[in-house]
Design a protein around this motif. Structure first.
Motif, PDB file in Angstrom:
ATOM      1  N   GLU A  99     -49.676 -55.983  71.207  1.00  0.00           N
ATOM      2  CA  GLU A  99     -50.413 -56.479  70.040  1.00  0.00           C
ATOM      3  C   GLU A  99     -51.856 -56.834  70.428  1.00  0.00           C
ATOM      4  OE1 GLU A  99     -49.756 -60.635  67.523  1.00  0.00           O
ATOM      5  OE2 GLU A  99     -48.257 -59.920  68.959  1.00  0.00           O
ATOM      6  N   SER A 100     -52.814 -56.498  69.550  1.00  0.00           N
ATOM      7  CA  SER A 100     -54.205 -56.847  69.833  1.00  0.00           C
ATOM      8  C   SER A 100     -54.492 -58.289  69.429  1.00  0.00           C
ATOM      9  CB  SER A 100     -55.129 -55.900  69.070  1.00  0.00           C
ATOM     10  OG  SER A 100     -56.457 -56.313  69.248  1.00  0.00           O
ATOM     11  N   VAL A 101     -55.154 -59.028  70.314  1.00  0.00           N
ATOM     12  CA  VAL A 101     -55.544 -60.410  69.988  1.00  0.00           C
ATOM     13  C   VAL A 101     -56.958 -60.421  69.428  1.00  0.00           C
ATOM     14  CG1 VAL A 101     -55.985 -62.703  70.947  1.00  0.00           C
ATOM     15  CG2 VAL A 101     -54.031 -61.365  71.770  1.00  0.00           C
ATOM     16  N   GLY A 102     -57.820 -59.566  69.966  1.00  0.00           N
ATOM     17  CA  GLY A 102     -59.197 -59.527  69.497  1.00  0.00           C
ATOM     18  C   GLY A 102     -60.092 -58.876  70.527  1.00  0.00           C
ATOM     19  N   THR A 103     -61.355 -58.753  70.168  1.00  0.00           N
ATOM     20  CA  THR A 103     -62.333 -58.107  71.035  1.00  0.00           C
ATOM     21  C   THR A 103     -63.445 -59.123  71.304  1.00  0.00           C
ATOM     22  OG1 THR A 103     -61.780 -55.960  70.129  1.00  0.00           O
ATOM     23  CG2 THR A 103     -63.937 -56.169  71.146  1.00  0.00           C
ATOM     24  N   TYR A 104     -63.779 -59.315  72.579  1.00  0.00           N
ATOM     25  CA  TYR A 104     -64.697 -60.384  72.949  1.00  0.00           C
ATOM     26  C   TYR A 104     -65.760 -59.852  73.905  1.00  0.00           C
ATOM     27  CZ  TYR A 104     -60.728 -62.847  71.045  1.00  0.00           C
ATOM     28  OH  TYR A 104     -59.729 -63.248  70.210  1.00  0.00           O
ATOM     29  N   THR A 105     -66.895 -60.542  73.942  1.00  0.00           N
ATOM     30  CA  THR A 105     -67.918 -60.141  74.914  1.00  0.00           C
ATOM     31  C   THR A 105     -67.445 -60.547  76.316  1.00  0.00           C
ATOM     32  OG1 THR A 105     -69.080 -62.248  74.862  1.00  0.00           O
ATOM     33  CG2 THR A 105     -69.751 -60.596  73.223  1.00  0.00           C
ATOM     34  N   TYR A 106     -68.128 -60.005  77.304  1.00  0.00           N
ATOM     35  CA  TYR A 106     -67.780 -60.349  78.687  1.00  0.00           C
ATOM     36  C   TYR A 106     -67.948 -61.846  78.950  1.00  0.00           C
ATOM     37  CZ  TYR A 106     -66.973 -55.549  80.156  1.00  0.00           C
ATOM     38  OH  TYR A 106     -66.433 -54.306  80.304  1.00  0.00           O
ATOM     39  N   ASP A 107     -68.837 -62.506  78.187  1.00  0.00           N
ATOM     40  CA  ASP A 107     -69.016 -63.944  78.374  1.00  0.00           C
ATOM     41  C   ASP A 107     -67.929 -64.757  77.677  1.00  0.00           C
ATOM     42  OD1 ASP A 107     -71.261 -63.586  79.938  1.00  0.00           O
ATOM     43  OD2 ASP A 107     -72.598 -63.512  78.189  1.00  0.00           O
ATOM     44  N   GLU A 108     -67.363 -64.185  76.629  1.00  0.00           N
ATOM     45  CA  GLU A 108     -66.362 -64.936  75.855  1.00  0.00           C
ATOM     46  C   GLU A 108     -64.935 -64.774  76.392  1.00  0.00           C
ATOM     47  OE1 GLU A 108     -68.368 -64.245  71.377  1.00  0.00           O
ATOM     48  OE2 GLU A 108     -66.908 -62.830  72.211  1.00  0.00           O
ATOM     49  N   ILE A 109     -64.712 -63.684  77.109  1.00  0.00           N
ATOM     50  CA  ILE A 109     -63.324 -63.287  77.348  1.00  0.00           C
ATOM     51  C   ILE A 109     -62.503 -64.276  78.188  1.00  0.00           C
ATOM     52  CG2 ILE A 109     -63.950 -61.742  79.289  1.00  0.00           C
ATOM     53  CD1 ILE A 109     -61.099 -61.170  76.769  1.00  0.00           C
ATOM     54  N   LEU A 110     -63.128 -64.859  79.226  1.00  0.00           N
ATOM     55  CA  LEU A 110     -62.312 -65.692  80.121  1.00  0.00           C
ATOM     56  C   LEU A 110     -61.724 -66.932  79.434  1.00  0.00           C
ATOM     57  CD1 LEU A 110     -64.307 -65.250  83.438  1.00  0.00           C
ATOM     58  CD2 LEU A 110     -62.080 -64.262  82.894  1.00  0.00           C
ATOM     59  N   PRO A 111     -62.532 -67.686  78.663  1.00  0.00           N
ATOM     60  CA  PRO A 111     -61.925 -68.822  77.937  1.00  0.00           C
ATOM     61  C   PRO A 111     -60.838 -68.368  76.958  1.00  0.00           C
ATOM     62  CG  PRO A 111     -64.338 -68.895  77.797  1.00  0.00           C
ATOM     63  CD  PRO A 111     -63.990 -67.634  78.499  1.00  0.00           C
ATOM     64  N   LYS A 112     -61.050 -67.216  76.314  1.00  0.00           N
ATOM     65  CA  LYS A 112     -60.030 -66.693  75.385  1.00  0.00           C
ATOM     66  C   LYS A 112     -58.730 -66.365  76.128  1.00  0.00           C
ATOM     67  CE  LYS A 112     -61.783 -66.812  71.367  1.00  0.00           C
ATOM     68  NZ  LYS A 112     -61.117 -67.675  70.370  1.00  0.00           N
ATOM     69  N   LEU A 113     -58.906 -65.762  77.296  1.00  0.00           N
ATOM     70  CA  LEU A 113     -57.733 -65.424  78.106  1.00  0.00           C
ATOM     71  C   LEU A 113     -56.960 -66.694  78.463  1.00  0.00           C
ATOM     72  CD1 LEU A 113     -56.073 -63.432  79.895  1.00  0.00           C
ATOM     73  CD2 LEU A 113     -57.717 -63.899  81.715  1.00  0.00           C
ATOM     74  N   ARG A 114     -57.689 -67.732  78.857  1.00  0.00           N
ATOM     75  CA  ARG A 114     -57.027 -69.000  79.213  1.00  0.00           C
ATOM     76  C   ARG A 114     -56.281 -69.584  78.030  1.00  0.00           C
ATOM     77  NH1 ARG A 114     -58.950 -73.087  83.715  1.00  0.00           N
ATOM     78  NH2 ARG A 114     -57.291 -74.221  82.657  1.00  0.00           N
TER      79      ARG A 114
END
Lengths: 375, 375
Positions: free
Chosen positions: B350-365
């Motif tokens: 399932e797709s959660v979303g698309t994020y910039t390289y700066d946004e992705i790590l907090p989203k992953l956490r």
């Protein structure tokens, strides 16, 4: 220490792979193919590290044009990696020495065309230009119909996909091919390649743990799979996949060569994945306290007669003397400690009886069978 | 690649052990001590294989007499192994260079005499003759009161027993001692020695996996423990225990030296016992299909920011491209696949979303925390 391999020898230009040929080590350029300078440097770096073959990904006409220029600037053996773009096979064939196609990606385009025809097209291009092929199956991109038929768990889908493609290529009368079956879990890589090699010992295997990740874990995962396979005589060419920057890609070749040298020298060092599962036989190293030198043979015999129980999580302790024997067998499910003429058999801390060296092994089996029946 | 060791240096005659001294490799004679010819040959065989020290078991006055003759016929450093017969300490002290006693065997005789007095007797004999000592604790023969107080499971009983004996020997003002804490399970050997070294980094450690059994399993078990410990800077002398005939005992020294050479050269090869447990990060090796070179750094950053979840059995896949990324992240609990400017985050298929390289790590956490909360 690598047993004779049963695979046939194929040729990728002047490189022999399979059979008695040395195991080839290869890698893949990580630079954008269209960046010609970077790609030429990458090929040179991999060659300098000792690569026998370098793979380059080609996904577009622009990549093909770049590849033509790269080809003119290196004498390295080149393999082209066609994933979804197998339709480029005829265009790239004059430029390279080998084509890799992924059976799991053949359904993406021209969906109405039978897979067999697509394979025939790739084989035709390879034959016309004297290339070798790799049928490169990957657990992460196995063809959907195989997942449906054989399930996503285990290795059946990937092994069946590889076997079916071998049959298709065989029917076309083409023999210069290798097969790879990769997964990111080294245990599945071992299972899949063992199963494939049993069914098709004649087909040379390209080994790899895909997406192994960053060192050191990526190296450990690769080592587990390669040691298990090479020591069984499985594997004719290797590719180590590590998540490292362009400039460090030589490491993939170095790690591959190191693993190969170790296994060749009998330095078989990684722990089999299920090492701590199943039957555990502990045995003392023997010392001057041993009162009957049959102890060493007995330890070996215990291992042999209990081999049938290897999947059961029991511990059997075989101790050579009265000083350490009685105490150090307490924690084992079954314990043997040896006197001058008799062996004492224990179940945990409890004594079962005392038997001669000739009687003990059948008694041990009886006790083991009882434990298995209760478990 | 072996970090500096924090242990003090002690001397066994002219052999320095601990601190910056080379790690010594030792073994034990397996021949009956009273068979003088065989024992002399055994000592010579071990010396020829490179043993720095040879241990000999002595359990009786007859063994002591034989040892006196063996002593006259070899210049090898000799250690005497006293198990239940610690009362022989004074008698054997003039004949050897080191005494090993087992704290778990001191209760067998003269039960009314305090352990402290028995230790004082052994220390007195060592001091008088300029010997070194080994306090040799063994999980299979840990003193009953320690088993009662600290339980038979885990390593607390064996570690506490070793620590208490160090304290007794320290109080007697004797410092030329090493400690060993052995078990037949290499995982417990690692745990016990790590715990001991934390409490007493000053005390040199003799490493061993007892009753490791027959090769190759015995070698693998030993390698697991020694690699894990030596690479942490723990271990000053080694003994490999293998169940092999007298004439093959040189193998124990060869295996010990090989493991040592490997760890020194950074060839850290055995798989950590829990390698397949916990967080698994898979990452593609990158190839020309990678559209943003930040991918390699991202893989490393993913490893760092998810380290807090290392005990959870999740798989996180980090893929560099649109060709393999979407499919090969399907089987992971969380997947990232990288485009030129954005990273696609997935939860299984399932797709959660698309994020910039700066946004992705907090989203992953955030997603990882959610998985942990649900697990």
């Amino acid at each position: 220490m690598i047993p004779p391999r049963r695979s046939r020898t194929i040729r990728i230009r002047d490189l022999a792979v399979g059979g008695e040929a040395p195991i080839a080590v290869q890698s893949m350029a990580a630079t954008p193919t269209r960046d010609i300078e970077a790609t030429v440097r990458q090929v040179e770096l991999l060659e300098a590290a000792g690569a026998d073959l370098v793979r380059i990904a080609v996904d577009s006409e622009a990549d093909v044009e770049a590849l033509a220029i790269v080809r003119g600037r290196t004498r390295a053996l080149l393999s082209v990696d066609l994933q979804e773009n197998y339709r480029l096979a005829a265009t790239v064939a004059p430029l390279v020495d080998k084509i890799r196609y992924n059976p799991g990606h053949l359904h993406h385009h021209e969906k109405s065309k039978p897979v067999r025809e697509k394979v025939a097209m790739i084989v035709g291009a390879a034959r016309e230009h004297g290339l070798a092929l790799r049928i490169g199956v990957n657990a992460g991109s196995v063809a959907p119909e195989y997942k449906d038929r054989f399930g996503a768990e285990g290795v059946e889908a990937i092994v069946r996909s590889a076997l079916d493609h071998c049959a298709m290529v065989d029917e076309l009368g083409f023999t210069d091919y290798v097969v790879s079956i990769k997964d990111s879990d080294p245990r599945l890589v071992v299972d899949a390649n063992v199963a494939f090699a049993e069914a098709r010992p004649d087909v040379p295997l390209h080994l790899g743990v895909t997406e192994a990740g960053m060192p050191p874990d990526g190296v450990i995962k690769t080592r587990i799979a390669f040691e298990q396979l090479l020591s069984r005589g499985i594997g004719d060419t290797l590719r180590v996949s590590l998540t490292v920057p362009f400039d460090d890609k030589g490491q993939e070749i170095e790690v591959g060569r190191a693993i190969l040298a170790d296994v060749e020298a009998g330095r078989f060092r990684s722990v089999p994945p299920n090492f701590f599962d199943g039957l555990n036989i502990i045995a003392c190293p023997s010392c001057s306290r041993v009162e009957n030198t049959r102890f060493i043979d007995l330890a070996q015999e215990v291992k042999e007669v209990t081999a049938y129980a290897e999947d059961h999580d029991f511990t059997i302790a075989v101790m050579g003397c009265r000083v350490n024997g009685p105490g150090e067998t307490d924690d084992a499910d079954l314990g043997l400690w040896c006197g001058p003429n008799h062996v004492n058999l224990k179940r945990g801390e409890e004594s079962v009886g005392t038997y001669t060296y000739d009687e003990i092994l059948p008694k041990l089996r009886e006790e083991l069978d009882r434990l298995i029946a209760k478990s």
